[in-house]
Design a protein around this motif. Sequence first.
Motif, PDB file in Angstrom:
ATOM      1  N   PHE A   7      84.903  37.321  66.757  1.00  0.00           N
ATOM      2  CA  PHE A   7      86.355  37.206  66.623  1.00  0.00           C
ATOM      3  C   PHE A   7      86.864  35.954  67.328  1.00  0.00           C
ATOM      4  CE2 PHE A   7      90.759  38.448  67.754  1.00  0.00           C
ATOM      5  CZ  PHE A   7      91.233  38.602  66.465  1.00  0.00           C
ATOM      6  N   ALA A   8      86.321  35.663  68.498  1.00  0.00           N
ATOM      7  CA  ALA A   8      86.719  34.459  69.230  1.00  0.00           C
ATOM      8  C   ALA A   8      86.329  33.205  68.450  1.00  0.00           C
ATOM      9  CB  ALA A   8      86.072  34.443  70.608  1.00  0.00           C
ATOM     10  N   GLY A   9      85.164  33.229  67.822  1.00  0.00           N
ATOM     11  CA  GLY A   9      84.752  32.089  67.002  1.00  0.00           C
ATOM     12  C   GLY A   9      85.649  31.892  65.795  1.00  0.00           C
ATOM     13  N   LEU A  10      86.071  32.985  65.198  1.00  0.00           N
ATOM     14  CA  LEU A  10      86.971  32.892  64.050  1.00  0.00           C
ATOM     15  C   LEU A  10      88.323  32.325  64.464  1.00  0.00           C
ATOM     16  CD1 LEU A  10      87.562  33.507  61.071  1.00  0.00           C
ATOM     17  CD2 LEU A  10      88.307  35.764  61.793  1.00  0.00           C
ATOM     18  N   LEU A  11      88.839  32.781  65.583  1.00  0.00           N
ATOM     19  CA  LEU A  11      90.124  32.270  66.060  1.00  0.00           C
ATOM     20  C   LEU A  11      90.039  30.810  66.488  1.00  0.00           C
ATOM     21  CD1 LEU A  11      91.635  35.225  68.088  1.00  0.00           C
ATOM     22  CD2 LEU A  11      92.341  34.357  65.869  1.00  0.00           C
ATOM     23  N   ALA A  12      88.883  30.396  66.965  1.00  0.00           N
ATOM     24  CA  ALA A  12      88.740  29.021  67.421  1.00  0.00           C
ATOM     25  C   ALA A  12      88.762  28.048  66.246  1.00  0.00           C
ATOM     26  CB  ALA A  12      87.445  28.861  68.210  1.00  0.00           C
ATOM     27  N   HIS A  13      88.200  28.451  65.113  1.00  0.00           N
ATOM     28  CA  HIS A  13      88.119  27.524  63.988  1.00  0.00           C
ATOM     29  C   HIS A  13      89.061  27.890  62.855  1.00  0.00           C
ATOM     30  CE1 HIS A  13      86.646  24.590  61.253  1.00  0.00           C
ATOM     31  NE2 HIS A  13      86.108  25.453  60.449  1.00  0.00           N
ATOM     32  N   GLN A  14      89.419  29.129  62.700  1.00  0.00           N
ATOM     33  CA  GLN A  14      90.322  29.644  61.677  1.00  0.00           C
ATOM     34  C   GLN A  14      89.751  29.551  60.267  1.00  0.00           C
ATOM     35  OE1 GLN A  14      93.242  31.128  62.395  1.00  0.00           O
ATOM     36  NE2 GLN A  14      92.988  30.768  64.556  1.00  0.00           N
ATOM     37  N   GLY A  15      88.590  28.998  60.072  1.00  0.00           N
ATOM     38  CA  GLY A  15      87.989  28.961  58.746  1.00  0.00           C
ATOM     39  C   GLY A  15      88.638  27.985  57.783  1.00  0.00           C
ATOM     40  N   GLY A  16      89.572  27.201  58.194  1.00  0.00           N
ATOM     41  CA  GLY A  16      90.192  26.187  57.338  1.00  0.00           C
ATOM     42  C   GLY A  16      91.509  26.604  56.704  1.00  0.00           C
ATOM     43  N   TRP A  17      91.848  27.891  56.733  1.00  0.00           N
ATOM     44  CA  TRP A  17      93.064  28.328  56.049  1.00  0.00           C
ATOM     45  C   TRP A  17      94.320  27.798  56.736  1.00  0.00           C
ATOM     46  CZ3 TRP A  17      96.631  31.072  58.760  1.00  0.00           C
ATOM     47  CH2 TRP A  17      96.201  31.736  59.905  1.00  0.00           C
ATOM     48  N   GLU A  19      94.686  24.827  58.101  1.00  0.00           N
ATOM     49  CA  GLU A  19      94.900  23.457  57.637  1.00  0.00           C
ATOM     50  C   GLU A  19      95.486  23.440  56.231  1.00  0.00           C
ATOM     51  OE1 GLU A  19      91.996  24.413  59.023  1.00  0.00           O
ATOM     52  OE2 GLU A  19      91.747  23.152  60.786  1.00  0.00           O
ATOM     53  N   ILE A  20      95.055  24.385  55.408  1.00  0.00           N
ATOM     54  CA  ILE A  20      95.601  24.474  54.050  1.00  0.00           C
ATOM     55  C   ILE A  20      97.096  24.774  54.113  1.00  0.00           C
ATOM     56  CG2 ILE A  20      95.553  25.844  51.926  1.00  0.00           C
ATOM     57  CD1 ILE A  20      92.521  26.147  52.387  1.00  0.00           C
ATOM     58  N   PRO A  26     104.408  22.463  53.292  1.00  0.00           N
ATOM     59  CA  PRO A  26     105.466  21.462  53.070  1.00  0.00           C
ATOM     60  C   PRO A  26     105.474  20.896  51.646  1.00  0.00           C
ATOM     61  CG  PRO A  26     104.375  21.060  55.148  1.00  0.00           C
ATOM     62  CD  PRO A  26     103.589  22.133  54.449  1.00  0.00           C
ATOM     63  N   ILE A  27     104.301  20.762  51.042  1.00  0.00           N
ATOM     64  CA  ILE A  27     104.248  20.267  49.664  1.00  0.00           C
ATOM     65  C   ILE A  27     104.949  21.246  48.734  1.00  0.00           C
ATOM     66  CG2 ILE A  27     102.697  19.807  47.721  1.00  0.00           C
ATOM     67  CD1 ILE A  27     100.764  18.552  49.743  1.00  0.00           C
ATOM     68  N   LEU A  28     104.693  22.543  48.904  1.00  0.00           N
ATOM     69  CA  LEU A  28     105.342  23.551  48.067  1.00  0.00           C
ATOM     70  C   LEU A  28     106.849  23.572  48.284  1.00  0.00           C
ATOM     71  CD1 LEU A  28     102.800  26.495  48.228  1.00  0.00           C
ATOM     72  CD2 LEU A  28     103.268  24.969  46.307  1.00  0.00           C
ATOM     73  N   VAL A  29     107.291  23.371  49.511  1.00  0.00           N
ATOM     74  CA  VAL A  29     108.727  23.333  49.792  1.00  0.00           C
ATOM     75  C   VAL A  29     109.368  22.136  49.092  1.00  0.00           C
ATOM     76  CG1 VAL A  29     110.437  22.962  51.620  1.00  0.00           C
ATOM     77  CG2 VAL A  29     108.582  24.599  51.962  1.00  0.00           C
TER      78      VAL A  29
END
Length: 61
Positions: A7-17, A19-20, A26-29
């Motif tokens: 869980f700590a590893g997942l929170l540290a990197h977030q898996g890229g979502w 950044e998406i 902002p692009i959608l807005v």
Amino acid sequence: MVFSSMFAGLLAHQGGWDEILLIGGPILVIVGLLVVAKRRVEAAAAAAGANDPTVAPPADD
């Protein structure tokens, strides 16, 4: 214990979502605001054209 380290590893990197969301949000807005502005301009032009017979109606794109 293994679960907490995963869980700590997942929170540290977030898996890229995250950044998406930072790029896509902002692009959608902006796209949404452009769509709304285009509709308002077309409606105003149509209303102005209905009141003025010398103005040609907008072309359908």
